[in-house]
Structures are given as structure tokens and as C-alpha cells.
Design a protein around this motif. Structure first.
Motif, PDB file in Angstrom:
ATOM      1  N   ASP A  15       0.822  -1.208   0.000  1.00 11.55           N
ATOM      2  CA  ASP A  15       0.000   0.000   0.000  1.00 11.55           C
ATOM      3  C   ASP A  15       0.859   1.263   0.000  1.00 11.55           C
ATOM      4  N   ALA A  16       1.993   1.212   0.694  1.00 10.28           N
ATOM      5  CA  ALA A  16       2.913   2.351   0.662  1.00 10.28           C
ATOM      6  C   ALA A  16       3.532   2.497  -0.720  1.00 10.28           C
ATOM      7  N   ALA A  17       3.855   1.362  -1.369  1.00 11.36           N
ATOM      8  CA  ALA A  17       4.403   1.413  -2.728  1.00 11.36           C
ATOM      9  C   ALA A  17       3.393   2.018  -3.700  1.00 11.36           C
ATOM     10  N   ALA A  18       2.110   1.694  -3.521  1.00 13.20           N
ATOM     11  CA  ALA A  18       1.076   2.282  -4.375  1.00 13.20           C
ATOM     12  C   ALA A  18       1.032   3.788  -4.196  1.00 13.20           C
ATOM     13  N   LEU A  19       1.158   4.250  -2.957  1.00 12.40           N
ATOM     14  CA  LEU A  19       1.211   5.696  -2.717  1.00 12.40           C
ATOM     15  C   LEU A  19       2.453   6.302  -3.357  1.00 12.40           C
ATOM     16  N   GLY A  20       3.562   5.548  -3.353  1.00 15.37           N
ATOM     17  CA  GLY A  20       4.773   6.049  -3.994  1.00 15.37           C
ATOM     18  C   GLY A  20       4.591   6.260  -5.477  1.00 15.37           C
ATOM     19  N   VAL A  21       3.938   5.313  -6.144  1.00 18.15           N
ATOM     20  CA  VAL A  21       3.665   5.471  -7.579  1.00 18.15           C
ATOM     21  C   VAL A  21       2.745   6.662  -7.811  1.00 18.15           C
ATOM     22  N   ALA A  22       1.693   6.775  -6.983  1.00 17.16           N
ATOM     23  CA  ALA A  22       0.751   7.881  -7.146  1.00 17.16           C
ATOM     24  C   ALA A  22       1.435   9.229  -6.933  1.00 17.16           C
ATOM     25  N   ALA A  23       2.352   9.267  -5.954  1.00 16.33           N
ATOM     26  CA  ALA A  23       3.004  10.538  -5.632  1.00 16.33           C
ATOM     27  C   ALA A  23       4.042  10.942  -6.667  1.00 16.33           C
ATOM     28  N   TRP A  24       4.827   9.978  -7.183  1.00 17.16           N
ATOM     29  CA  TRP A  24       5.979  10.332  -8.001  1.00 17.16           C
ATOM     30  C   TRP A  24       5.800  10.041  -9.486  1.00 17.16           C
ATOM     31  N   CYS A  25       4.709   9.404  -9.846  1.00 20.43           N
ATOM     32  CA  CYS A  25       4.423   9.216 -11.270  1.00 20.43           C
ATOM     33  C   CYS A  25       3.153   9.953 -11.689  1.00 20.43           C
ATOM     34  N   TRP A  26       2.452  10.508 -10.723  1.00 20.56           N
ATOM     35  CA  TRP A  26       1.255  11.294 -11.037  1.00 20.56           C
ATOM     36  C   TRP A  26       1.379  12.713 -10.501  1.00 20.56           C
ATOM     37  N   ARG A  27       1.465  12.851  -9.197  1.00 24.47           N
ATOM     38  CA  ARG A  27       1.377  14.183  -8.602  1.00 24.47           C
ATOM     39  C   ARG A  27       2.659  14.987  -8.768  1.00 24.47           C
ATOM     40  N   ASN A  28       3.814  14.354  -8.567  1.00 18.40           N
ATOM     41  CA  ASN A  28       5.102  15.055  -8.693  1.00 18.40           C
ATOM     42  C   ASN A  28       5.797  14.642  -9.990  1.00 18.40           C
ATOM     43  N   ASN A  29       6.706  15.475 -10.444  1.00 17.12           N
ATOM     44  CA  ASN A  29       7.493  15.204 -11.654  1.00 17.12           C
ATOM     45  C   ASN A  29       6.642  15.153 -12.923  1.00 17.12           C
ATOM     46  N   THR A  30       5.427  15.682 -12.861  1.00 18.73           N
ATOM     47  CA  THR A  30       4.540  15.703 -14.023  1.00 18.73           C
ATOM     48  C   THR A  30       3.896  17.086 -14.131  1.00 18.73           C
ATOM     49  N   ALA A  31       3.024  17.221 -15.119  1.00 19.95           N
ATOM     50  CA  ALA A  31       2.326  18.498 -15.307  1.00 19.95           C
ATOM     51  C   ALA A  31       1.059  18.600 -14.459  1.00 19.95           C
ATOM     52  N   VAL A  32       0.775  17.615 -13.624  1.00 19.22           N
ATOM     53  CA  VAL A  32      -0.443  17.656 -12.813  1.00 19.22           C
ATOM     54  C   VAL A  32      -0.453  18.885 -11.916  1.00 19.22           C
ATOM     55  N   GLU A  33       0.655  19.164 -11.244  1.00 21.77           N
ATOM     56  CA  GLU A  33       0.694  20.300 -10.342  1.00 21.77           C
ATOM     57  C   GLU A  33       0.578  21.619 -11.096  1.00 21.77           C
ATOM     58  N   GLN A  34       1.112  21.678 -12.302  1.00 22.74           N
ATOM     59  CA  GLN A  34       0.993  22.900 -13.106  1.00 22.74           C
ATOM     60  C   GLN A  34      -0.451  23.193 -13.483  1.00 22.74           C
ATOM     61  N   HIS A  35      -1.240  22.146 -13.551  1.00 20.46           N
ATOM     62  CA  HIS A  35      -2.656  22.302 -13.891  1.00 20.46           C
ATOM     63  C   HIS A  35      -3.509  21.971 -12.666  1.00 20.46           C
ATOM     64  N   HIS A  36      -3.090  22.512 -11.528  1.00 17.10           N
ATOM     65  CA  HIS A  36      -3.771  22.252 -10.263  1.00 17.10           C
ATOM     66  C   HIS A  36      -5.256  22.561 -10.413  1.00 17.10           C
TER      67      HIS A  36
END
Length: 591
Positions: free
Chosen positions: A378-399
């Protein structure tokens, strides 16, 4: 014998391996020929040469029977790993019944049940079953079938079946639990039958399933005893990495206690306890409520999340440095095994990888520096969500417009990733990508998630796909399954995600927020101001199903001052619990 003749290089390596401690060996030394033959087989296998199963089996058996069995530099284990990969598993009585000491607990090869080549786990020969290597899917199916058959048997025989002596004779005797006679009874004062001991262990494994999923290893055999006053007792240590706790189960009274671990003998100098105080739980003798009780308590104690551990301040600097080095080794040793390269080569490669080295420096070395190198799905799933979706992507730029909407999308992403993370088979990066890029992927209210980002979705989709592709390549080409899962576990256990849904402490965090609000006389959001705290807490297990104003209340409590009480954004309950490794024998205060 089908073993190929070893080369001179194999013989020289065998001599070198068995030499040491002032002892000189030669080609005629007892055990050297057998070790050389085994090394020759491994050399051929690892070079890609086709070596018959019989040759690998003969090399293993010859080495086992030789004087070089122990000083063989891990050769016996490597042969066992190769045999597992070929679907060859000993019978319980083979090799004096001790083969499990060097055969791997985990491996990769054909699953006994489905025949597919997958990551496997060894399960013991309890309750009439043979030792077997199963994939995660088949182990789940086996457990479900066991439960179904047990229920059918209870239905046929009634709740208190009278077992015959013929039934007894077919049951295995568990290690640490002597065979018993007498009439079955659920009363604590009556000695259980073998059937009942077996049922007790099955029930205990069901109760501890949340801990097992979170990476704790359940013992293959439980210690047990019977006392006329308290009834049957099962107990053992549960380990995750170097962290340990003790489980004690009194099945006839429906009591489970999770206890601190104390290395009183000094056998485990690198160990630390996962608990400071005992947790006493009433779990009943059957039913799902007991499993939920254990999951709630384990989550509250931080046992379902990755371990945060630090070295005691009293430890000397050398111990702190060794602790940090051991962490690095445990992260990357699986990668070295996966690549069949020396650890130093793997460390050099990852340090020179520009993109990965940045992740290692910031996420692993700084933000997650105290996270133990374990695999917690479950922690690994959060890691993927955090670093392949929320961070290092354009998601935050389009908050998105509100924090509530961003939270809903984070939950939706985490739910998807959880479906594609397996502690044995690893992360299905293609499955995650397909699910996240599916135009029909929607919030619970039916809103397509791509529509929330408008014209920015194409950039979001492109950057998220790039991150997933990068990690897939690293996973498959550089790191391997275990190291990748460890790195994602660490990535999902930093301050970036400590308030996210999907962690084991979520229920406990929500409970603490509700209690803080109630103590400050802040009204619960409608309709829970009428329905009450219990209903609110139960519904918060699935927060994405709740109205916006309820999530908004949870994130930032209304009418609260800057001094608190706080909601999800700042509440102290979101901070992880820390364990402490205290090598007191190295303390400068020791005299």
C-alpha cells in the motif's frame, strides 16, 4: 550421474572457496570435487547453456552429501534457487527434513497450481498439505478454497463434530504442539484435539492477514502450549526486515495480544521492536469482525505502513554510519541479484543515472531517509501515485480549482495503482498506464477525470506516461522487482503523502481529527452532526464517496484558530510513528 565434467577454473574456484582460516585445500581434499562439479553446473546455467534438470538436481544432491556442503559459498542455495525456477521442489522428508534451511523462501518459476512462471512464495506442509511454491493469485485461491471446505465440513459435521481416532491419525503434528487425545471442546479448561489446533492456526492466519499483506512474515510453524486455566496458546515472533513484534493468541477465549519484542539473548543485534507497549485485542472465535479489529489496531500502531526507524542518540557515530550503509545494501542487494552483478557495480550504475540519482538523493536520502527498506504494497502504491502522477509531471501545473477536487483525484489514482501492485510479482506499469489514460476513467459521480484538466490534459497525460515508462524501464532493466518495490515504498512514506488516503493509518488519523474537533466543540458536518461520530468515521473509509463540504471539513476544520485544532492538512496524527534501533552494547555509556 549426469553432471558435466568441471573445468580447471571450476576446480580452482572450489579450492579457493573451501580454503580459509589457515587451512589449505587441494583438488584431492574431501568435498572439493563435489563443489567443483556444482560450480561447473552453475557456470553453465548462468552462461545460458542448456543444462538438463537431472544434472542440476544431481549436482545439488552430491554437494548436499559432501563435506563442502557448508563452506560452499552459497552454492547449495544457488542450486536450490535454480531448481525452484524449474519447478522442482523436494518432498517434506527429503534431505533429513531440513531442506527449507537453504531452499529460498521466495523465487521465480512455474507455480505448482496454475503452471505460470511467476514470483513464488514457499508455503509449509501443514495440515496435510505438501511443501509448495505458489504465486500470490493461487495462494489466495487456496485460502478461499480452504475456508469454503472448512465451512462445508462444519456444516456436514455440526459445530462440535466428534472426531474419530481414524481422523486423528491422518492429521499432522505441528512443531511445538504435541499430539493430543481427548474430546473436543471450546472451553478453555479442556485440551484441544489436533483438528482444533489446526483450526486455531487457520483462524490466527486470517486474523493476521492485514499484517502479512503489509510485509510481516508469518511463521511456518507456531509455538504452542496448553494451560488448564487459560486454554490453548499460540505464539511466535513476526518480522518485517529487522523490525519485530510478538503475537500471542488464546483462541479458546478469542484473545490476541501483539507484544513488544525484546532481544534478551542478543541473537539479533540489528533488530528493533515494532511496539513499545502491548496491544490486547478481543477478536472472537470466528467471523470477520476480528480481522477488522486487528486491522484497525495495527493501523493505529503504524504497523500497516512502512517503518520509520532511527538510531538512538546514544549510539556511537560508527554504528549510525553502519546502519545507513546497511540500509543502502538492503535496498540494492536484490537489484544486484537480479542483474547478477556485484553490489558495487549496481551502486555505481545508479549513481551515474542522472534521473534516478536525483530520486535517490532527494526522496530516499532526504525526504525518506528514515524509512526502512521493506516492501509494503500500500505504501508502494502511494509512492507510484506521488511520483508518477502528482510530482514530476504536469499535474501540479494544472492544479484543479479546489483542494477537495485534487484530493478526489489523488484517491482515484491511488485506488487504481493499488490494483496493480503485488508484493511478489511487482508493479504492472502497463496496467497502471492503461487505466490512468482510459478516457472512461471517472470520479464516483461519473465525471471523467480527463475533463477536469481541460486543454491541459494532453500535457498531463504525456508527462505521466513518461514517468511510468521511465520507472518501467528501470524496473525491468536495472533494478528488478524487489528494489523497485522498496524504492516506491520509501517514496510513498514521506511527508508528501502522510495525509493521503490509502495508508494503514488513515482510519486512525480520521478518528483523531474527529476527536480533536469534538473536544473543541466544533460541530461535525451534516448529516453527521445528527448521525454521530461512529457513522462519520465509518464513512470516511471511502472519503471519495462523501460530499464536497464533508471533505472540505476534514481537510481544514472550520472555525479553528491558527493554534488548532487542525484538520487533515496539519493534524499531528498524520506524522508517522518512529521506531528506534538502540545498540546499547555499543553505547559510550557502557562500562
Amino acid at each position: 550421474m549426469t553432471i558435466p565434467v568441471p573445468s580447471q577454473a571450476d576446480i580452482d574456484l572450489a579450492i579457493a572457496t573451501t580454503s580459509g582460516s589457515g587451512r589449505t585445500t587441494g583438488a584431492d581434499t574431501e568435498g572439493v570435487a563435489e563443489l567443483a562439479a556444482a560450480l561447473g553446473v552453475l557456470r553453465r546455467v548462468e552462461s545460458g547453456e542448456e543444462v538438463p534438470d537431472a544434472a542440476v538436481q544431481d549436482a545439488h544432491d552430491l554437494l548436499y552429501a559432501s563435506a563442502a556442503r557448508h563452506p560452499g559459498g552459497g552454492c547449495l542455495r544457488r542450486l536450490a534457487e535454480e531448481l525452484v525456477g524449474r519447478g522442482i521442489v523436494p518432498k517434506p522428508w527429503n534431505y533429513d527434513g531440513k531442506w527449507y534451511l537453504w531452499w529460498p523462501k521466495n523465487g521465480r518459476g512455474p507455480c505448482r497450481d496454475c503452471g505460470q512462471t511467476r514470483s513464488l512464495t514457499r508455503y509449509s506442509a501443514r495440515f496435510g498439505k505438501e511443501y509448495r511454491y505458489l504465486c500470490a493469485r493461487c495462494r489466495t485461491a487456496e485460502r478461499e478454497l480452504d475456508v469454503q471446505q472448512a465451512e462445508e465440513l462444519r456444516t456436514m459435521l455440526g459445530s462440535s463434530p466428534a472426531h474419530t481416532h481414524a481422523d486423528r491419525d491422518q492429521l499432522p503434528t505441528m512443531a511445538g504442539i504435541p499430539a493430543h487425545t481427548g474430546t473436543p471442546s471450546s472451553a478453555a479448561g479442556n485440551r484441544p484435539t489436533d483438528h482444533q489446533w489446526s483450526d486455531f492456526v487457520d483462524r490466527l492466519h486470517d486474523l493476521l492477514a492485514p499484517l502479512e499483506w503489509a510485509g510481516f512474515e508469518l511463521p511456518e510453524e507456531w509455538d504452542g502450549e496448553f494451560d488448564p486455566e487459560v486454554g490453548a496458546v499460540l505464539f511466535s515472533e513476526l518480522w518485517r526486515g529487522d523490525g519485530c513484534l510478538v503475537a500471542e493468541y488464546r483462541p479458546q477465549v478469542g484473545a490476541l495480544e501483539l507484544q513488544p519484542f525484546d532481544d534478551v539473548t542478543g541473537d539479533w543485534p540489528e533488530s528493533y521492536t515494532m511496539l513499545d507497549d502491548a496491544i490486547e485485542l478481543s477478536v472472537g472465535t470466528s467471523g470477520e469482525d476480528g480481522v477488522i479489529t486487528v486491522a484497525r489496531a495495527a493501523g493505529h500502531a503504524g504497523l500497516l505502513d512502512a517503518t520509520h526507524v532511527r538510531v538512538a542518540d546514544t549510539a556511537p557515530e560508527e554504528a549510525k554510519q553502519e546502519f545507513a550503509l546497511a540500509r543502502i545494501r538492503r535496498i540494492f542487494e536484490p537489484a544486484a541479484a537480479f542483474r547478477r552483478l556485484p553490489l558495487v557495480e549496481i551502486l555505481r550504475e545508479v549513481s551515474e543515472h542522472e534521473w534516478l540519482s536525483t530520486y535517490l538523493e532527494w526522496v530516499v536520502g532526504m525526504a525518506g531517509k528514515d524509512v526502512a527498506p521493506d516492501i509494503v504494497p500500500d505504501a508502494a502504491a502511494l509512492g507510484v501515485a506521488a511520483w508518477c502522477w502528482r510530482n514530476n509531471t504536469a499535474v501540479e501545473q494544472h492544479h484543479l480549482n479546489t483542494d477537495v477536487l485534487m484530493a478526489r483525484v489523488n484517491i482515484a489514482v491511488t485506488r487504481i495503482v493499488q490494483e496493480y501492485v503485488c508484493p511478489l510479482e511487482g508493479i504492472d506499469w502497463d496496467g497502471i498506464r492503461s487505466a490512468l489514460m482510459d478516457p472512461h476513467w471517472s470520479l464516483p459521480d461519473g465525471t471523467p477525470i480527463h475533463s477536469l484538466f481541460g486543454s491541459g490534459w494532453s500535457e498531463v497525460a504525456s508527462t505521466v506516461t513518461d514517468e511510468l515508462s521511465r520507472w518501467k524501464e528501470l524496473d525491468h532493466q536495472v533494478l528488478g522487482t524487489e528494489t523497485t518495490l522498496i524504492l516506491m515504498t520509501i517514496g510513498g512514506s514521506t511527508s508528501y503523502t502522510d495525509s493521503w488516503w490509502g495508508q494503514g493509518r488513515w482510519h486512525s488519523i480520521c478518528q483523531r481529527i474527529i476527536e480533536s474537533a469534538t473536544a473543541a466543540e466544533i460541530a461535525l458536518p451534516t448529516p453527521y452532526n445528527a448521525r454521530g461520530q461512529a457513522a462519520f468515521l465509518a464513512d470516511l473509509d471511502d472519503p471519495d464517496q462523501l460530499p464536497d463540504h464533508v471533505l472540505d471539513w476534514l481537510i481544514d476544520l472550520p472555525q479553528a484558530s491558527s493554534d488548532g485544532p487542525y484538520g487533515l492538512r496539519f493534524h499531528p496524527a498524520t506524522r508517522p510513528q518512529h521506531r528506534c534501533w538502540d545498540p546499547f552494547w555499543l553505547s559510550e555509556d557502557q562500562s
